[in-house]
Write a protein that holds these residues in place. Structure first.
Motif, short mmCIF file in Angstrom:
data_model
loop_
_atom_site.label_atom_id
_atom_site.label_comp_id
_atom_site.label_asym_id
_atom_site.label_seq_id
_atom_site.Cartn_x
_atom_site.Cartn_y
_atom_site.Cartn_z
N LEU A 58 0.81 -1.22 0.00
CA LEU A 58 0.00 0.00 0.00
C LEU A 58 0.84 1.27 0.00
O LEU A 58 0.32 2.35 -0.29
CB LEU A 58 -0.92 0.01 1.22
N GLY A 93 4.50 0.77 -3.69
CA GLY A 93 3.56 -0.12 -4.34
C GLY A 93 2.40 0.63 -4.95
O GLY A 93 2.56 1.39 -5.91
N LEU A 94 1.23 0.45 -4.37
CA LEU A 94 0.02 1.05 -4.93
C LEU A 94 -0.11 2.54 -4.65
O LEU A 94 -0.91 3.22 -5.27
CB LEU A 94 -1.22 0.31 -4.39
N VAL A 109 -1.39 3.93 -2.02
CA VAL A 109 -2.59 4.26 -1.25
C VAL A 109 -2.22 4.89 0.08
O VAL A 109 -2.92 5.76 0.60
CB VAL A 109 -3.44 2.98 -1.04
N LEU A 167 3.02 -6.15 -7.16
CA LEU A 167 2.34 -4.87 -7.07
C LEU A 167 3.26 -3.78 -6.54
O LEU A 167 2.86 -2.63 -6.41
CB LEU A 167 1.12 -4.98 -6.15
N THR A 168 4.52 -4.13 -6.25
CA THR A 168 5.48 -3.20 -5.67
C THR A 168 6.68 -3.02 -6.60
O THR A 168 6.78 -3.65 -7.64
CB THR A 168 5.97 -3.71 -4.30
N PRO A 199 2.37 -1.50 -9.94
CA PRO A 199 0.98 -1.75 -10.35
C PRO A 199 0.80 -1.92 -11.85
O PRO A 199 -0.15 -2.56 -12.29
CB PRO A 199 0.24 -0.51 -9.84
#
Length: 296
Positions: A42, A46-47, A49, A194-195, A201
């Motif tokens: 997150l 990564g994402l 967020v 995802l990282t 992503p």
């Protein structure tokens, strides 16, 4: 006449672990690592967020973001399941393979020289043009190898090769074990795609698929090394981290004109050829002998 009756199965969670230790291990290893990796996935690595950046650049982010989950997954799960299923005797046997350093010097030389040789040849085949690595890169190669032995190697191999592989070889045979351990080892890494570790992503869809294929082929080679060295975990660790260390420290310096996608292409080619040769040469036994002796 006296009749023998089987010992009653243990109830509850302990009984489940005793009956299905490998299944429980795989579930725990994935859950523990994936939950621990949530902050890293997150974060800004990564994402994006969660607006958090781990200090220390790429190395620091992997040590702080990836490594805790790696330690909580394979090695911690293997220790817990072994303790519950097999008690102290099982723990001694499991931990004992970690100290089997005393193998022929040929294995050390073969791994330390063979991995770079196969890596370079495979990269040349997929379209690379090599140059001699710089002295600075060569200077950090050995420290990088030692660091990875106590990070990646120690975090993963006591689970996949030390815990799961011997049990599955006894129950499913060497080929059955290879078919099971390789894909599951690859799947365990999936959240990291995802990282920054795996491309982020926007990573291309084929990279996780190709990575799992690499794990399947590479696991065959590692399984053969593990069996042929008398189930020496340090040799499995050394093979694993030699690949990682060459890929992360040396490869880009030797092949500056290629994108990092070619690292995985070369790994797939090299490990697949090596796995195919070993499967044919050993007739699928991969060095395993049910009597405990080393096979061809």
């Amino acid at each position: 006449m006296t009749t023998l009756t089987a010992a009653p199965a243990r109830p509850g969670l302990r009984g489940l672990i005793a009956r299905r230790p490998v299944t429980v291990f795989f579930v725990l290893a994935n859950l523990a690592s994936w939950i621990a990796w949530i902050p890293y996935v997150l974060s800004n690595h990564g994402l994006g967020v969660w607006d958090v950046t781990f200090p220390g650049g790429p190395l620091g982010s992997q040590l702080l973001g990836v490594l805790p989950g790696a330690y909580l997954g394979p090695i911690a799960s293997a220790a817990l399941v072994t303790a519950v299923a097999d008690g102290r005797a099982g723990l001694r046997e499991w931990a004992g393979r970690l100290w089997r350093w005393r193998v022929s010097w040929r294995w050390y030389v073969g791994i330390l020289l063979g991995v770079p040789a196969v890596f370079v040849l495979a990269t040349l085949f997929v379209g690379g043009q090599a140059q001699v690595p710089s002295l600075m890169v060569l200077a950090v190669f050995v420290p990088g190898l030692l660091l990875q032995m106590i990070t990646t190697g120690l975090a993963e191999e006591p689970g996949w090769r030390d815990f799961a592989l011997p049990r599955l070889q006894r129950s499913a045979g060497p080929l059955g074990a290879a078919v099971i351990v390789g894909p599951l080892w690859g799947v365990w890494h999936l959240p990291l795609f995802l990282t920054q570790w795996g491309g982020g992503p926007d990573v291309a869809w084929y990279r996780p698929v190709e990575f799992i294929a690499v794990c399947v082929a590479l696991n065959v080679v590692m399984q053969w090394v593990f069996n042929r060295t008398g189930q020496s975990l340090p040799m499995a660790m050394l093979l694993h981290v030699s690949i990682n260390n060459f890929a992360s420290v040396v490869w880009s310096d030797m092949f500056p004109g290629l994108s990092t996608d070619y690292v995985q292409h070369a790994l797939l080619l090299g490990s697949s050829v090596a796995a195919g040769v070993l499967l044919v040469a050993t007739r699928g036994r991969l060095g395993y002998d049910v009597t405990g002796r080393r096979a061809a």
